[in-house]
Design a protein around this motif. Structure first.
Motif, PDB file in Angstrom:
ATOM      1  N   VAL A 112      41.426  55.189  31.323  1.00  0.00           N
ATOM      2  CA  VAL A 112      41.970  53.843  31.191  1.00  0.00           C
ATOM      3  C   VAL A 112      43.477  53.950  30.979  1.00  0.00           C
ATOM      4  N   THR A 113      44.227  53.232  31.809  1.00  0.00           N
ATOM      5  CA  THR A 113      45.686  53.280  31.728  1.00  0.00           C
ATOM      6  C   THR A 113      46.221  51.905  31.365  1.00  0.00           C
ATOM      7  N   LEU A 114      47.163  51.891  30.446  1.00  0.00           N
ATOM      8  CA  LEU A 114      47.865  50.665  30.090  1.00  0.00           C
ATOM      9  C   LEU A 114      49.094  50.584  30.978  1.00  0.00           C
ATOM     10  N   LEU A 115      49.329  49.425  31.582  1.00  0.00           N
ATOM     11  CA  LEU A 115      50.518  49.255  32.415  1.00  0.00           C
ATOM     12  C   LEU A 115      51.176  47.927  32.121  1.00  0.00           C
ATOM     13  N   HIS A 116      52.442  47.863  32.478  1.00  0.00           N
ATOM     14  CA  HIS A 116      53.216  46.628  32.386  1.00  0.00           C
ATOM     15  C   HIS A 116      53.620  46.249  33.798  1.00  0.00           C
ATOM     16  N   GLY A 117      53.412  45.003  34.172  1.00  0.00           N
ATOM     17  CA  GLY A 117      53.818  44.514  35.486  1.00  0.00           C
ATOM     18  C   GLY A 117      54.745  43.323  35.347  1.00  0.00           C
ATOM     19  N   GLU A 118      55.765  43.301  36.186  1.00  0.00           N
ATOM     20  CA  GLU A 118      56.710  42.178  36.187  1.00  0.00           C
ATOM     21  C   GLU A 118      57.021  41.817  37.634  1.00  0.00           C
ATOM     22  N   THR A 119      56.880  40.538  37.960  1.00  0.00           N
ATOM     23  CA  THR A 119      57.082  40.060  39.323  1.00  0.00           C
ATOM     24  C   THR A 119      58.269  39.111  39.386  1.00  0.00           C
ATOM     25  N   LEU A 120      59.151  39.394  40.350  1.00  0.00           N
ATOM     26  CA  LEU A 120      60.307  38.538  40.622  1.00  0.00           C
ATOM     27  C   LEU A 120      60.116  37.856  41.966  1.00  0.00           C
ATOM     28  N   ARG A 121      60.697  36.674  42.097  1.00  0.00           N
ATOM     29  CA  ARG A 121      60.704  35.942  43.361  1.00  0.00           C
ATOM     30  C   ARG A 121      62.079  36.085  43.979  1.00  0.00           C
ATOM     31  N   ASN A 122      62.108  36.552  45.223  1.00  0.00           N
ATOM     32  CA  ASN A 122      63.350  36.721  45.977  1.00  0.00           C
ATOM     33  C   ASN A 122      64.386  37.554  45.219  1.00  0.00           C
ATOM     34  N   GLY A 123      63.893  38.523  44.454  1.00  0.00           N
ATOM     35  CA  GLY A 123      64.747  39.493  43.797  1.00  0.00           C
ATOM     36  C   GLY A 123      65.465  39.035  42.552  1.00  0.00           C
ATOM     37  N   LYS A 124      65.255  37.783  42.128  1.00  0.00           N
ATOM     38  CA  LYS A 124      66.047  37.330  40.984  1.00  0.00           C
ATOM     39  C   LYS A 124      65.327  36.441  39.981  1.00  0.00           C
ATOM     40  N   GLU A 125      64.328  35.669  40.406  1.00  0.00           N
ATOM     41  CA  GLU A 125      63.695  34.721  39.491  1.00  0.00           C
ATOM     42  C   GLU A 125      62.356  35.273  38.994  1.00  0.00           C
ATOM     43  N   LEU A 126      62.190  35.297  37.679  1.00  0.00           N
ATOM     44  CA  LEU A 126      60.961  35.813  37.088  1.00  0.00           C
ATOM     45  C   LEU A 126      59.794  34.885  37.414  1.00  0.00           C
ATOM     46  N   VAL A 127      58.738  35.464  37.980  1.00  0.00           N
ATOM     47  CA  VAL A 127      57.519  34.730  38.307  1.00  0.00           C
ATOM     48  C   VAL A 127      56.487  34.934  37.213  1.00  0.00           C
ATOM     49  N   ALA A 128      56.233  36.200  36.871  1.00  0.00           N
ATOM     50  CA  ALA A 128      55.188  36.501  35.892  1.00  0.00           C
ATOM     51  C   ALA A 128      55.413  37.890  35.316  1.00  0.00           C
ATOM     52  N   LYS A 129      54.833  38.098  34.155  1.00  0.00           N
ATOM     53  CA  LYS A 129      54.781  39.436  33.578  1.00  0.00           C
ATOM     54  C   LYS A 129      53.496  39.541  32.774  1.00  0.00           C
ATOM     55  N   THR A 130      53.004  40.764  32.663  1.00  0.00           N
ATOM     56  CA  THR A 130      51.736  40.974  31.981  1.00  0.00           C
ATOM     57  C   THR A 130      51.556  42.436  31.616  1.00  0.00           C
ATOM     58  N   GLN A 131      50.577  42.663  30.789  1.00  0.00           N
ATOM     59  CA  GLN A 131      50.067  44.006  30.529  1.00  0.00           C
ATOM     60  C   GLN A 131      48.636  44.013  31.031  1.00  0.00           C
ATOM     61  N   MET A 132      48.236  45.142  31.580  1.00  0.00           N
ATOM     62  CA  MET A 132      46.861  45.311  32.045  1.00  0.00           C
ATOM     63  C   MET A 132      46.352  46.662  31.595  1.00  0.00           C
ATOM     64  N   LYS A 133      45.064  46.699  31.353  1.00  0.00           N
ATOM     65  CA  LYS A 133      44.367  47.971  31.222  1.00  0.00           C
ATOM     66  C   LYS A 133      43.555  48.121  32.496  1.00  0.00           C
ATOM     67  N   ILE A 134      43.776  49.239  33.168  1.00  0.00           N
ATOM     68  CA  ILE A 134      43.026  49.474  34.396  1.00  0.00           C
ATOM     69  C   ILE A 134      42.261  50.783  34.289  1.00  0.00           C
ATOM     70  N   PHE A 135      41.131  50.816  34.930  1.00  0.00           N
ATOM     71  CA  PHE A 135      40.314  52.024  34.999  1.00  0.00           C
ATOM     72  C   PHE A 135      40.325  52.495  36.436  1.00  0.00           C
ATOM     73  N   ILE A 136      40.737  53.723  36.659  1.00  0.00           N
ATOM     74  CA  ILE A 136      40.755  54.323  37.985  1.00  0.00           C
ATOM     75  C   ILE A 136      39.540  55.234  38.097  1.00  0.00           C
ATOM     76  N   ALA A 137      38.633  54.904  39.007  1.00  0.00           N
ATOM     77  CA  ALA A 137      37.425  55.708  39.194  1.00  0.00           C
ATOM     78  C   ALA A 137      37.793  57.015  39.900  1.00  0.00           C
ATOM     79  N   GLN A 138      37.305  58.101  39.380  1.00  0.00           N
ATOM     80  CA  GLN A 138      37.533  59.415  39.976  1.00  0.00           C
ATOM     81  C   GLN A 138      36.361  59.729  40.888  1.00  0.00           C
ATOM     82  N   GLU A 139      36.640  60.424  41.970  1.00  0.00           N
ATOM     83  CA  GLU A 139      35.562  60.786  42.914  1.00  0.00           C
ATOM     84  C   GLU A 139      34.615  61.782  42.297  1.00  0.00           C
TER      85      GLU A 139
END
Length: 139
Positions: A112-139
């Protein structure tokens, strides 16, 4: 960089990343142009909040796929959102907007990995930000 479909397990019509433009050991930058055929487009021409969340999650998936393929994997790993925390939406992007999302990877424990994501619109305006916990399934 790489063909996006080589990096993520998602397929049309749910592909929410056009390109992984930068990646290093701790973070990545992905882009998406909001088009009229976007699965998450609302009747008023804006992207639904769930589409932004999916875009951030797929940006993390593209980064994980890039790292896995660099490490010798043949196919991208499948990831699952375990938790969305501190999601803040500032505006809804609309058709024609270019989204740039930065993913910063945090600590990992038992897949399980904790990540921070931040999205900008057209390179300058903040759209959203969040933290997520994601699980990456291993083969």
């Amino acid at each position: 960089m790489d063909n996006i479909q080589a990096l993520i397990p998602q397929r049309p019509p749910i592909i929410m990343v056009d390109e992984l433009t930068e990646a290093d050991e701790e973070q990545a930058l992905c882009q998406l142009t909001v088009r009229e055929d976007n699965f998450f487009l609302q009747s008023d021409g804006t992207m639904a909040e769930t589409g932004i969340i999916e875009h951030i999650a797929q940006s993390a998936s593209a980064y994980a796929g890039h790292k896995a393929l660099q490490g010798g994997a043949k196919v991208p790993p499948v990831g699952y959102i375990g938790e969305i925390k501190n999601f803040h939406l500032y505006q809804l992007p609309k058709v024609g907007d270019q989204l740039q999302t930065t993913i910063v990877m945090g600590p990992e424990a038992q897949g399980v990995t904790l990540l921070h994501g931040e999205t900008l619109r057209n390179g300058k305006e903040l759209v959203a930000k969040t933290q997520m916990k994601i699980f990456i399934a291993q083969e």
